[in-house]
Every structure is written in C-alpha cells, then in structure tokens.
Design a protein around this motif. Structure first.
Motif, short mmCIF file in Angstrom:
data_model
loop_
_atom_site.label_atom_id
_atom_site.label_comp_id
_atom_site.label_asym_id
_atom_site.label_seq_id
_atom_site.Cartn_x
_atom_site.Cartn_y
_atom_site.Cartn_z
N LEU A 268 -3.34 2.62 -5.19
CA LEU A 268 -3.60 3.92 -5.80
C LEU A 268 -2.76 4.04 -7.06
O LEU A 268 -1.52 4.02 -7.00
CB LEU A 268 -3.26 5.04 -4.81
CG LEU A 268 -3.47 6.48 -5.29
CD1 LEU A 268 -4.93 6.74 -5.64
CD2 LEU A 268 -3.00 7.47 -4.21
N ARG A 284 -2.72 12.47 -5.23
CA ARG A 284 -2.10 11.54 -4.26
C ARG A 284 -2.02 12.17 -2.88
O ARG A 284 -2.36 11.53 -1.87
CB ARG A 284 -0.69 11.19 -4.74
CG ARG A 284 0.11 10.31 -3.76
CD ARG A 284 1.60 10.41 -4.04
NE ARG A 284 2.08 11.78 -3.84
CZ ARG A 284 3.27 12.22 -4.26
NH1 ARG A 284 4.07 11.41 -4.94
NH2 ARG A 284 3.64 13.47 -4.02
N PHE A 287 -5.33 12.32 -1.22
CA PHE A 287 -5.69 10.95 -0.82
C PHE A 287 -4.99 10.58 0.49
O PHE A 287 -5.61 10.06 1.43
CB PHE A 287 -5.28 10.00 -1.94
CG PHE A 287 -5.88 8.63 -1.87
CD1 PHE A 287 -7.10 8.35 -2.46
CD2 PHE A 287 -5.22 7.60 -1.22
CE1 PHE A 287 -7.65 7.08 -2.42
CE2 PHE A 287 -5.75 6.33 -1.16
CZ PHE A 287 -6.97 6.06 -1.77
N GLY A 546 -8.71 14.08 -4.37
CA GLY A 546 -8.04 12.93 -3.78
C GLY A 546 -8.58 12.58 -2.41
O GLY A 546 -8.74 11.41 -2.05
N TYR A 550 -10.51 8.85 -1.36
CA TYR A 550 -10.23 7.91 -0.26
C TYR A 550 -11.47 7.65 0.56
O TYR A 550 -11.77 6.51 0.93
CB TYR A 550 -9.12 8.47 0.63
CG TYR A 550 -8.76 7.53 1.77
CD1 TYR A 550 -7.95 6.42 1.54
CD2 TYR A 550 -9.23 7.74 3.06
CE1 TYR A 550 -7.63 5.55 2.57
CE2 TYR A 550 -8.90 6.88 4.09
CZ TYR A 550 -8.10 5.79 3.85
OH TYR A 550 -7.79 4.91 4.87
#
Length: 599
Positions: A268, A284, A287, A546, A550
């Motif tokens: 990432l 982040r 994710f 995020g 994913y």
C-alpha cells in the motif's frame, strides 16, 4: 468483494405482446387487412424491430376500423418496447373509450406498462386493480410482472415479492423462471439496502418468507462477502428446499471464495507525512479496516510504504523487491503518473486517482478515484430521469468547479437537456443574492408578486463543501426560488441533523457509506467510526474509499470485474470502463427533516 452481475433483463414486453394478441384473436381473424401485413408486423416484433412494428400496427389500425383498438394497443406496446414512451402514450390515446369494456385486460395491461415506464408504480397498480387477475398464462404472468415491479418501486417489497412469486405459476420454461428469480433477488437486495421493511405478516407463504429473509443475506454477500458465510448457511438451513438455492444462490460460494483470493502480499503506497498526511492516513485506515474483516488465517501480508519519505519510484521499486503480488496506490495524480513507466504489467496496480483519457497505461494497471465528474454526470442523469431537462447551475470559480460544470453540461446535453445559464462564485463568498437573482432572473416590482424564470426546471448547486451548500440553499428560498428543485453533489452533505435543516429538500448522490441504512453497511461504518472517532469526523468518504480499495484487490486480480457489469461496494456500485478505470454509480437521497432519505 463479491462480483454482482447486473440484473438479467427480462424480454421486455414480449409476453405482453402475446397477451394482447391472444386477447384480440377473434377480432384479428375478422380483420379485413391482407394476411401478409399482419404476418409482417408480427415478424418485426419477433426480430426486435419494435419501432417498425409499432408503425406497422398503427397502419393496420387505420386500414381496419373494426380492429382499430386492438392494433392501437399493439402499437403502444411496441413503442414501449422501443423505449419511446411519448409515442406509446400517443398510440394509447387513440384507443377508444369502448376498449374499457370490450378489451379491458389488454387495455389495462398496456396502461399499467406505460405508468411503470414513467416510474409511476402507484398508477400502474391502480390500472391493474380495474381488472380481475387474468386467467390466461400470457396475460397472468404479465399482470404479476408489472404488479411486482410497481410494488417494489413504490417501496412495498413484501407485496412485490408476493407478486413475482405468484408470477412463477404462469411461467413454463426454465429460462423465464431463472430470469424471474434473478430479478426478484436483485429487487429484494435493493430494498434491503434502502432499509425498507421486509417484515412479513403472520402466516406468510414459506416461499415468500424465504425470499424476504434472504434480503439482508444478499446485502451481506454483496458488500461484506468475507463475513457472509454464516448468514448464508443459516438461511440455507432454514430454507433447504427454497427455489433460490438452485438459482440465484448457486454461485454464492464461488463469490465468497473469489472475494477471499488475495495474493500472498499486498503493498500500500500512500503519503503518510507532509501536507497530504491526513488524507493518506484516512485511506490507510479504511484499507486496514477492510483487511481486519478477513479471517486472520487467510489474510495476506500487508506492507505500507510512505511515498513522502522517499520518492514514489523508490517506494514502488522497494515494494516489488519485497515481494508484493499486488500494489495499491499511490494517491496523487503526480505520483500515479510517476509509477506508470515502472509498471510492466506483471504485478497488478490499483492507482488511487484518475489520469486523463489520453494517458496510456500498461496491462494490469487500474485506476480508482472519488471522481467529482462521475457525480456530476450522475446528477445530470437523475435530473433527466425526473423529467427535468433544462435548468441553471451555480458552481465555484475554480478548477474543481470547471470540471464538475463541464461534466454535468456534457451529460445533460447527451440526454437532450441543456444548462440555460450558470454562475460562478468565489469559495470564500457568503452572500449569493446577486448571483441567484441573475441566474434565476428574479424580478421584483413593488406591489407585485416576485417572479423568476419559468424555463428552469432545476438548480444544480456544485457546492464543494457542506458549509457552502448550507449558505446557498436558504438564500435560494429567501429569493422566492424554493419551488425549484435543487440537485447537488455529495460534498453538500455531512451528517449533522441540526445544520442540515438548511439544506432541506436537496437531492444528491452519495456513497452507501454515507447514506445507506442497511445493517451490513451500518455495522462496517460504525465499526470504523468507533475505532477512529476523532479522525473519521470529517473524512468519512476517504475511509470508505480505502475500504473498497482493499475489497477490489481479489476481484481485479482474478479479472472478475471484467466479467460482470457491477461490483457492490460501500462507495457505490463499481464498474470498469475500457481504460481499466473503476467508476461508481451512487445511491440517491433527499434531505428530509435534516436527514438523508433514500430515493
């Protein structure tokens, strides 16, 4: 993430054609027109040339006054199949009043179909209530088809489910049964996503009850497939003989497996220091929230690289050396452009921004963004669908505003509408009075009622922030424009019941993360907000971004996104274009009593 195929579209109006033809059979046999003209019209229907068939039936109506109403109904039906609602209404208007008693069933079916095509489910059901349930198979299956769809669009999913289940009694071939069940599954899922009540009354038929209780499971399969196994298995235990098991749920296990097939290691790449730190950290954390949803035994290794502590090229190359099987990021346009020359296609990349159409990208290079242009085009489509083709726009005088205004005007033009006028405002502006008076041509004469232009069916407000929207909308109402519907972008909404009273009535598209009320989305959203309460306050959409990034990894890695029309996510329904860019379709809401109500 489960890959959700677009609902298979039933053969539009084909059965209705058969129904009308059958009901008119005796009259058609007496028609004085040549046999070949009737055969030609039916051949056009069978070959999908619906507009030509409509014209052929209209000609037959003129040539044979005795069968005039039969042919006009057939013409109206074929115009509907061709997607020309206006022509269908004209053909239907030519049907005599006597048809109510002489041809009650085909007349009511066509009237109901026109109402449904105009998104007026209540009127469609009213038309059907004027006749008894037909006894012929063709007419009965069409009756229940229209009634079921109309009940769903009027937010009565229990009645809609009953109707589509009843329709199965009149369907003979397996393909039609599969199509009916696929449609029912999608409509039940959509109703559950909108938070509509699926509670069945006592003594409900077990088949109907099973469909209704499948709604929340369907949402879980779409939005949180990694946690859907338990709910799916419990439903199957309760309804082992339910028809959904052999049709729409046959691929559920495959969906769950595909949603969990991650590479051994994911990299990432985000800006986690410097000016973009807050944005990068929000993406982040979203994710990671999706990452933690997965069974710990099946999670891939996750390595996170701060692209601001070194060059983005260095971070990318290090990720590859470290064994990344999939790269997510970077985030800014400049960083995405810098990674393109380094990607050779062997390791898939999901960049978190869009570059221009003219930028050439390597194989296995995907782009995903919270694009304001996507929202603007969605607003244009919604306004057109609501019958509002011409309006005015208020947008900020900056690069973001220019992009949004251009995308909105372009989409509206393609749909046959136009932006009659537009005005730009400065982002620090607080008084919009002069701008509103100009764009809406507000006319004030002492002693007379205040008037404004009447050719504008809507106002499009690209606010850029909730604060600006809360200033513009009250001023629109103050200047006597409260009767003009206001459409805006998602930036105009933030969860605040008290403050949102200022944007009462505003229509806007947004991601499910912000406006959905289904239990699955609420659970995910509340979990993330509880984990990072201070940080999510103003960046909710970035966490959702995020989260979906994913969940896209296994779908893109397995090429599943190319095999399906849509993928359900918490940022919207996602689909790939020909440039491997992931676009979003949105949920729609209207502010009522300070809160968003799903439309």
């Amino acid at each position: 993430m489960a890959a959700i195929a677009r609902r298979p579209r039933l053969p539009l109006y084909a059965a209705l054609t058969a129904a009308v033809i059958l009901s008119a059979c005796s009259l058609l046999k007496q028609a004085q027109t040549p046999e070949d003209k009737q055969e030609h019209a039916q051949h056009l229907v069978q070959t999908g040339k619906h507009a030509e068939a409509a014209q052929a039936y209209a000609e037959l109506a003129t040539l044979d006054p005795a069968a005039h109403d039969n042919y006009q109904l057939l013409s109206a039906e074929q115009w509907l199949a061709a997607g020309n609602i206006g022509a269908a209404k004209q053909a239907f208007a030519a049907v005599s009043a006597d048809a109510r008693t002489k041809l009650p069933v085909p007349r009511a079916l066509v009237a109901a179909e026109i109402a449904y095509a105009e998104n007026d489910g209540a009127r469609a059901i009213h038309e059907l209530d004027q006749i008894p349930v037909p006894t012929s198979a063709d007419q009965a299956q069409n009756y229940w088809w229209i009634r079921g769809r109309s009940a769903f669009i009027t937010a009565h999913p229990v009645e809609g489910t009953r109707a589509l289940v009843e329709r199965e009694r009149w369907l003979a071939d397996p393909a039609s049964l599969r199509a009916n069940r696929s449609e029912l599954y999608e409509r039940i899922r959509s109703a559950a996503e909108r938070g509509q009540s699926l509670k069945a009354p006592a003594k409900t038929d077990p088949i109907v009850l099973g469909w209704l209780e499948l709604g929340p499971v369907a949402v879980s399969l779409a939005r949180d497939p990694m946690r859907a196994t338990a709910a799916l298995n419990n439903w199957k235990r309760l309804y082992p003989q339910h028809p959904a098991n052999d049709s729409v749920l046959a691929s559920a296990s495959t969906q769950i497996a595909a949603a969990s097939e991650f590479p051994d290691q994911i990299a990432l790449l985000l800006p986690l220091s410097g000016r973009a730190e807050a944005v990068g950290a929000a993406v982040r954390d979203g994710f990671i929230a999706a990452y933690l949803e997965q069974d710990p035994a099946k999670r891939p290794r996750l390595r996170i690289y701060d692209v601001t502590t070194a060059t983005v090229s260095g971070a990318y190359n290090q990720a590859i050396l470290d064994g990344a099987g999939f790269v997510v990021g970077p985030l800014t346009k400049e960083d995405v452009a810098a990674v393109i020359p380094l990607s050779n296609g062997r390791v898939p990349v999901l960049a978190l921004n869009f570059l221009g159409d003219s930028v050439s990208t390597p194989a296995n290079f995907y782009q995903f963004a919270l694009s304001p242009e996507d929202e603007a085009r969605s607003v244009a489509r919604r306004a057109a669908a609501d019958g509002r083709l011409n309006g005015v726009a208020i947008v900020p005088a900056n690069e973001w505003g220019n992009r949004v205004a251009a995308a909105f005007a372009d989409e509206l033009s393609h749909l046959g509408g136009s932006v009659l006028d537009s005005r730009r405002y400065e982002t620090a502006q607080v008084d919009f009075s002069d701008l509103i008076k100009q764009v809406l041509q507000v006319h004030v004469v002492k002693g007379e009622p205040v008037t404004h232009r009447t050719d504008a069916a809507f106002v499009f407000v690209a606010a850029g922030s909730a604060g600006v929207a809360r200033q513009i909308l009250p001023q629109l109402k103050f200047h006597y424009a409260g009767d003009v519907p206001v459409y805006s972008t998602s930036d105009s909404f933030e969860p605040d019941v008290t403050a949102n009273s200022d944007i009462e009535g505003m229509l806007f598209p947004d991601m499910p993360w912000m406006v959905a009320s289904d239990p699955v989305t609420v659970q995910i959203r509340d979990g993330v907000r509880a984990a990072w309460p201070a940080r999510t306050a103003r960046r909710d959409r970035l966490y959702a971004f995020g989260f979906d990034a994913y969940r896209l990894v296994p779908t893109l890695r397995s090429k599943a996104a190319a095999q399906t029309s849509q993928i359900s996510g918490v940022t919207g329904k996602l689909h790939l274009d020909e440039h491997n860019r992931v676009h979003r379709d949105f949920d729609w809401a209207q502010i009522k009593n300070g809160v968003p109500n799903s439309l």
